[in-house]
Write an enzyme that holds these catalytic residues in place. Structure first.
Site, PDB file in Angstrom:
ATOM      1  N   SER A 143       0.865  -0.995   0.039  1.00  0.00           N
ATOM      2  CA  SER A 143       0.047   0.100  -0.024  1.00  0.00           C
ATOM      3  C   SER A 143       0.787   1.282  -0.035  1.00  0.00           C
ATOM      4  CB  SER A 143      -0.901   0.105   1.178  1.00  0.00           C
ATOM      5  OG  SER A 143      -1.505   1.418   1.310  1.00  0.00           O
ATOM      6  N   LYS A 215      -4.628  -6.729   3.442  1.00  0.00           N
ATOM      7  CA  LYS A 215      -4.672  -5.579   2.509  1.00  0.00           C
ATOM      8  C   LYS A 215      -6.004  -5.166   2.030  1.00  0.00           C
ATOM      9  CE  LYS A 215      -3.055  -2.321  -0.177  1.00  0.00           C
ATOM     10  NZ  LYS A 215      -3.675  -2.109  -1.340  1.00  0.00           N
ATOM     11  N   HIS A 218      -7.659  -3.351   4.720  1.00  0.00           N
ATOM     12  CA  HIS A 218      -7.088  -1.872   4.702  1.00  0.00           C
ATOM     13  C   HIS A 218      -7.721  -1.179   3.356  1.00  0.00           C
ATOM     14  CE1 HIS A 218      -4.677   0.830   2.274  1.00  0.00           C
ATOM     15  NE2 HIS A 218      -3.803   1.231   3.425  1.00  0.00           N
ATOM     16  N   ASN A 219      -7.908  -1.691   2.307  1.00  0.00           N
ATOM     17  CA  ASN A 219      -8.574  -1.010   0.983  1.00  0.00           C
ATOM     18  C   ASN A 219     -10.133  -0.680   1.636  1.00  0.00           C
ATOM     19  OD1 ASN A 219      -6.210  -1.259   0.046  1.00  0.00           O
ATOM     20  ND2 ASN A 219      -7.145  -1.623  -1.947  1.00  0.00           N
ATOM     21  N   GLU A 222     -10.240   2.056   3.788  1.00  0.00           N
ATOM     22  CA  GLU A 222      -9.779   3.030   2.854  1.00  0.00           C
ATOM     23  C   GLU A 222     -11.051   3.855   2.205  1.00  0.00           C
ATOM     24  OE1 GLU A 222      -6.364   2.640   0.107  1.00  0.00           O
ATOM     25  OE2 GLU A 222      -7.775   3.258  -1.517  1.00  0.00           O
TER      26      GLU A 222
HETATM   27  C1  6PG Z   1      -3.074   1.461  -1.630  1.00  0.00           C
HETATM   28  C2  6PG Z   1      -4.363   1.562  -2.446  1.00  0.00           C
HETATM   29  C3  6PG Z   1      -4.244   0.977  -3.912  1.00  0.00           C
HETATM   30  C4  6PG Z   1      -5.225   1.482  -5.036  1.00  0.00           C
HETATM   31  C5  6PG Z   1      -6.516   0.841  -4.699  1.00  0.00           C
HETATM   32  C6  6PG Z   1      -7.268   2.118  -5.317  1.00  0.00           C
HETATM   33  O1  6PG Z   1      -3.296   0.955  -0.609  1.00  0.00           O
HETATM   34  O2  6PG Z   1      -2.342   1.751  -2.015  1.00  0.00           O
HETATM   35  O3  6PG Z   1      -5.380   1.301  -1.888  1.00  0.00           O
HETATM   36  O4  6PG Z   1      -4.289  -0.371  -3.644  1.00  0.00           O
HETATM   37  O5  6PG Z   1      -4.982   2.929  -4.999  1.00  0.00           O
HETATM   38  O6  6PG Z   1      -6.715  -0.153  -5.376  1.00  0.00           O
HETATM   39  O7  6PG Z   1      -8.665   1.284  -5.427  1.00  0.00           O
HETATM   40  P1  6PG Z   1      -9.891   1.841  -5.896  1.00  0.00           P
HETATM   41  O8  6PG Z   1      -9.610   2.104  -7.739  1.00  0.00           O
HETATM   42  O9  6PG Z   1     -10.852   0.542  -6.016  1.00  0.00           O
HETATM   43  O10 6PG Z   1     -10.508   3.041  -5.408  1.00  0.00           O
END
Ligand code: 6PG
Length: 511
Positions: A143, A215, A218-219, A222
């Site tokens: 990430s 992860k 985590h997303n 996010e």
């Molecule tokens: C990270 C981000 C990375 C990416 C996502 C964006 O942790 O560095 O989460 O994995 O930017 O995949 O996800 P979306 O396109 O689904 O918003």
């Protein structure tokens, strides 16, 4: 040793934004990299960037630190054995495509292949088994986006411990670093001068799949964190009538306090940006249809499958989905009525402060959901996840990095078996103190007709968990009524099932 016979420490396959920057980061940390991509322009671009940076920042280094390879066989011949290969290719079929090509090119059984993409965790579990005769398949979720990959990402490795022991020094070197005393990131964005002090944001997560699962969550967090900030923006912009730049100022102030985070910082920056074409606030020129690559959806699906409540994460995925229905939204904006005026508040500044507290509470609630989801999946998969360590490696490098992760780290250090973050004394007290402001924010949004699905679902999660009694008793009654699904009683041992003969004499039977 002349260049011809020199052996390289690690091969990087896939030189898109992430792969190229990881390769440069590894090279900055004194490891020799062999690099390959199907697109030869990307190979040249990586080699040329290494050369430019070396000449500008590392005048004493004369030898190239990255070797561009023409094909996988050449790459394999250039690597120290047992080989370490890092894959940075899109999740799904491309990962298997490269693995197959590596087998054809002569990879050996003790070589290590590390998938760093956003792969679905169950694919990773399968791949470890599928390839175990050919090589050691390992995974490391990354990430931090482009800048993180270049100057220090958060790394979530999982799989074979043999593989981990081999790569750990490289991983510790390239990961983001945190000041052990303050828990704050140590950041330096300078080619050739990586951060070498502090605690590295990487830790062995567990068996195959666990790193990608962590992860994925985590997303999911996010997604929720981003949507919470967007809802606060809409309340301040549409509700209070503040311009995007003024909301940016508010966010900058919030970023000095308990809401300090990378996402808050960049949101302020986005809101203050003028459109280079028209001069209008850029955010007003960006089409309001959110994209997604699927990791938030996977998190929501996993929470539903496992029966773990993660409503705020799911709402964040729905919020993106509804945003894409622009046509319907435009039509319905003419058809459905609501209070379409700015909020009539006697003290707007007081509301801004209340919203700050509401956002903090909602954030705690969505992290509680994410950590609970990891805990439930860990139980199911018999993974021994160390949540204090996971919170620690999210303090820097990753997208959800925030000061607040230090408090989560401490909560799990105090009680590693904590069932729910809401039970940690510090969070329970913080939320109890601020919950009234949270309710004001939610009710103001509702009365103002401004959608705030994440701020309000986070509150419903909080209220549900503080309810010793829920109306699921009625629900069980309904199920027993139409389907004889039985129910347990409050005054009898757990597991004892009862059914009431609803349609005849209404007698109670133990089943
Ligand atoms: C990270 C981000 C990375 C990416 C996502 C964006 O942790 O560095 O989460 O994995 O930017 O995949 O996800 P979306 O396109 O689904 O918003």
């Amino acid at each position: 040793m002349n260049n011809q016979n020199q052996l390289y420490d690690i091969g990087v396959i896939g030189l898109g934004v992430m792969g190229k920057n990881l390769a440069l980061n590894i090279a900055d940390n004194q490891y020799k990299v062999a690099a390959f991509d199907l697109d030869e322009h990307k190979v040249q671009d990586t080699v040329q960037q290494e050369e430019r940076e070396r000449k500008q920042y590392l005048k004493q280094v004369t030898e190239p630190r990255i070797l561009g390879c023409n094909n996988l066989s050449e790459m394999l011949s250039k690597l120290e054995k047992p080989r370490v290969l890092l894959l940075s290719v899109p999740a799904g079929a491309p990962v298997d495509g490269v693995c197959k090509s590596l087998i054809e090119a002569g990879i050996e059984s003790d070589d290590i292949v590390i998938d760093t993409g956003n792969s679905l965790w169950t694919d990773t579990v399968e791949r470890e088994q599928r390839y175990n005769k050919d090589f050691l398949f390992f995974s490391c979720a990354v990430s931090g986006g482009e800048v993180g990959a270049r100057f220090g990402p958060s790394l979530m490795p999982s799989g074979s411990l043999t593989a981990w022991n081999r790569i750990e020094p490289i991983w510790q070197a390239i990961a983001a670093k945190v000041d052990a005393k303050t828990g704050l990131p140590i950041e330096r964005f300078e080619p050739g001068n990586p951060v070498t002090e502090g605690e590295p944001c990487t830790t062995y997560i567990g068996p195959a799949g666990s790193g990608h699962y962590v992860k994925m969550v985590h997303n999911g967090i996010e997604y929720a964190d981003m949507q919470l900030i967007c809802e606060a923006y809409q309340l301040l912009n549409q509700g209070l009538g503040l311009s995007p730049a003024k909301v940016g100022d508010v966010f900058e102030r919030w970023n000095q306090g308990s809401l300090n985070s990378y996402l808050m910082e960049i949101s302020a920056d986005v809101l203050k940006q003028a459109d280079p074409l028209t001069g209008a606030p850029l955010v007003e020129m960006i089409l309001d249809k959110a994209g997604q690559k699927g990791t938030g959806l996977w998190t929501a699906v996993s929470s539903l499958q496992i029966g773990c409540p993660a409503p705020t994460i799911a709402e964040a995925v729905y919020a993106r989905a509804i945003s894409t229905q622009k046509g319907q939204r435009q039509q319905l904006s003419q058809l459905l009525s609501g209070p379409n005026e700015t909020l009539k508040l006697s003290d707007p500044q007081a509301f801004i402060d209340q919203l700050e507290n509401a956002l903090y509470c909602a954030k705690v609630s969505c992290y509680a959901q994410g950590f609970q989801l990891m805990a439930m999946q860990a139980k199911e998969q018999a993974w021994q996840l160390d949540f204090a360590e996971i919170a620690k490696i999210w303090r820097a490098g990753c997208i959800i990095r925030a000061t607040f992760l230090q408090s989560i780290t401490q909560a799990y250090q105090q009680d590693s078996k904590l069932e729910n973050l809401l039970m940690a004394e510090s969070f329970a007290k913080g939320l109890s103190d601020k919950q009234n402001d949270w309710r004001i924010a939610v009710s103001t949004a509702v009365m103002g007709g401004i959608p705030a699905p994440c701020i309000s679902s986070a509150l419903a999660y909080y209220d549900s968990y503080r309810s010793a009694t829920l109306p699921a008793s009625l629900l069980q009654g309904q199920r027993d009524y139409f389907g004889a699904h039985t129910f347990e009683r409050t005054d009898k041992p757990a597991g004892e099932k009862y059914h009431l003969n609803w349609s005849s004499d209404r007698s109670l039977n133990k089943v």
